[in-house]
Design a protein around this motif. Structure first.
Motif, PDB file in Angstrom:
ATOM      1  N   LEU A   1       0.832  -1.204   0.000  1.00  0.00           N
ATOM      2  CA  LEU A   1       0.000   0.000   0.000  1.00  0.00           C
ATOM      3  C   LEU A   1       0.864   1.251   0.000  1.00  0.00           C
ATOM      4  CD1 LEU A   1      -2.878   1.126   0.156  1.00  0.00           C
ATOM      5  CD2 LEU A   1      -2.735   0.952   2.650  1.00  0.00           C
ATOM      6  N   ASP A   2       1.928   1.224   0.790  1.00  0.00           N
ATOM      7  CA  ASP A   2       2.837   2.366   0.860  1.00  0.00           C
ATOM      8  C   ASP A   2       3.517   2.612  -0.484  1.00  0.00           C
ATOM      9  OD1 ASP A   2       4.426   4.363   2.447  1.00  0.00           O
ATOM     10  OD2 ASP A   2       6.069   3.046   1.836  1.00  0.00           O
ATOM     11  N   LEU A   3       3.904   1.524  -1.163  1.00  0.00           N
ATOM     12  CA  LEU A   3       4.552   1.675  -2.478  1.00  0.00           C
ATOM     13  C   LEU A   3       3.602   2.333  -3.479  1.00  0.00           C
ATOM     14  CD1 LEU A   3       6.384  -1.766  -2.880  1.00  0.00           C
ATOM     15  CD2 LEU A   3       7.428   0.482  -2.441  1.00  0.00           C
ATOM     16  N   TYR A   4       2.365   1.922  -3.457  1.00  0.00           N
ATOM     17  CA  TYR A   4       1.382   2.477  -4.391  1.00  0.00           C
ATOM     18  C   TYR A   4       1.163   3.976  -4.113  1.00  0.00           C
ATOM     19  CZ  TYR A   4      -3.160   3.724  -6.348  1.00  0.00           C
ATOM     20  OH  TYR A   4      -4.176   4.371  -6.995  1.00  0.00           O
ATOM     21  N   LEU A   5       0.994   4.325  -2.839  1.00  0.00           N
ATOM     22  CA  LEU A   5       0.721   5.723  -2.491  1.00  0.00           C
ATOM     23  C   LEU A   5       1.903   6.634  -2.804  1.00  0.00           C
ATOM     24  CD1 LEU A   5      -1.219   5.203   0.862  1.00  0.00           C
ATOM     25  CD2 LEU A   5      -2.165   5.765  -1.386  1.00  0.00           C
ATOM     26  N   LYS A   6       3.112   6.094  -2.682  1.00  0.00           N
ATOM     27  CA  LYS A   6       4.280   6.898  -2.999  1.00  0.00           C
ATOM     28  C   LYS A   6       4.373   7.180  -4.492  1.00  0.00           C
ATOM     29  CE  LYS A   6       7.205   5.643   0.905  1.00  0.00           C
ATOM     30  NZ  LYS A   6       8.360   4.852   1.389  1.00  0.00           N
TER      31      LYS A   6
END
Length: 344
Positions: free
Chosen positions: A336-341
């Motif tokens: 999720l963090d990778l996508y939001l970044k």
């Protein structure tokens, strides 16, 4: 020599047993024209039971019933209807043993009440008269050919079943191998993208003021409300929801500004989820995949869902775990963090 087909074998067996029933009984007892006759032939594993019931009522003419038991075992539970209620079946073996001390055995030929209209058992009930014969297949020469055919058929079917199981196992192994190879290729692509993002993040961090390092990370381009879904098996939905609540609180999303839907393998097999993941039609912003069986997924044209999701018509997705591991909270938050970044 050409072996007979299944239909030919069992048709031959039926015809042979029918002829035996007709000739064998008539050689012992003449047909009583005053009664209708129900002719039942029970074909057991090692022999057969012929049962003729004589009744004034309209009854079935002739029927062969296949019994998956030895004759001795079947005789002990042989059913027989009463006159008062044909659905009320009694145990003929126990009835004869308890009333007249007769125990049914292989090789017997018995006639009770066939010419007198039946037998009354005390004041309780009455049954139609009957003729019963019990024999082993080995006692009759004219059935040997049928038995040889049946044994050949069963032997061939057994070998065929073993071969089919082996072929299916090999197909599953091939599918598993191809799936793992495809997954590894996707995983490599993900790692390459992650490396590129890492380089960009290092460049961004080098521009930050050291005094601002403790500030919370902000994802300015995140859509509100933010909906996403998880496909496949996860380690614990409750814990994942709890961790997600903390995560979204830190980035400024309230409890009503985000949601996650879980689709395990059982749901994937029954639901055409792919229709709801198409860009412009989906309520979700992204997909995270957990442990997905390669055959799961209704409506996918490819071998597995992960391959199908590579199609550009679907929304963005991240591979959260390997096909053999359930998705954990840490791996989900990482994806999720990778996508939001990427939105920054």
């Amino acid at each position: 020599m050409k072996l007979p087909s299944t239909k030919e074998i069992f048709q031959r067996k039926f015809n042979t047993l029918s002829k035996i029933e007709e000739n064998f009984v008539n050689s012992h007892f003449s047909k009583n024209s005053n009664f209708n006759i129900e002719r039942l032939l029970y074909s057991c594993d090692d022999g057969f039971v012929i049962l003729r019931r004589y009744s004034l009522e309209d009854i079935n003419n002739f029927e062969v019933r296949d019994i998956q038991k030895n004759v001795v075992d079947f005789l002990k539970e042989l059913p027989y209807p009463t006159k008062s209620n044909k659905k009320d079946q009694i145990n003929l073996f126990e009835l004869l043993r308890k009333t007249i001390g007769l125990e049914l055995r292989i090789g017997q030929t018995i006639n009770l009440g066939s010419s007198g209209g039946g037998i009354k058992i005390g004041d309780e009930f009455e049954i139609d008269g009957f003729v019963i014969l019990t024999r082993k297949y080995s006692d009759l020469e004219d059935i040997q050919e049928t038995l040889v055919d049946i044994f050949k058929f069963l032997e061939i079917n057994s070998e065929k079943d073993k071969l089919n199981k082996k072929v299916k196992q090999l197909l599953f192994e091939i599918e598993d191998r191809d799936f793992l190879i495809e997954y590894k290729d996707l995983e490599i692509q993900e790692r390459e993208l992650e490396l590129e993002r890492g380089k960009k993040n290092i460049q961004l961090l080098s521009q930050f003021n050291p005094n601002e390092r403790n500030e919370e990370i902000i994802y300015p381009n995140i859509k509100k409300p933010f909906y996403f879904c998880v496909l496949g098996e996860v380690s614990d939905q409750a814990i994942i929801r709890k961790e997600l609540t903390h995560f979204f609180e830190k980035i400024g999303l309230g409890i009503n500004e985000w949601n996650v839907d879980f689709y395990n393998n059982s749901k994937l097999e029954k639901t055409n989820i792919l229709k709801s993941l198409i860009i412009g039609q989906s309520k979700y912003e992204m997909i995270i995949t957990g442990q997905i069986f390669h055959h799961s997924g209704k409506g996918n044209s490819r071998a597995n869902i992960i391959s199908e999701l590579k199609n550009d018509k679907y929304i963005s997705h991240k591979i959260g775990s390997t096909p053999k591991d359930k998705l954990t909270p840490d791996k989900l938050l990482h994806s999720l963090d990778l996508y939001l970044k990427e939105l920054i």
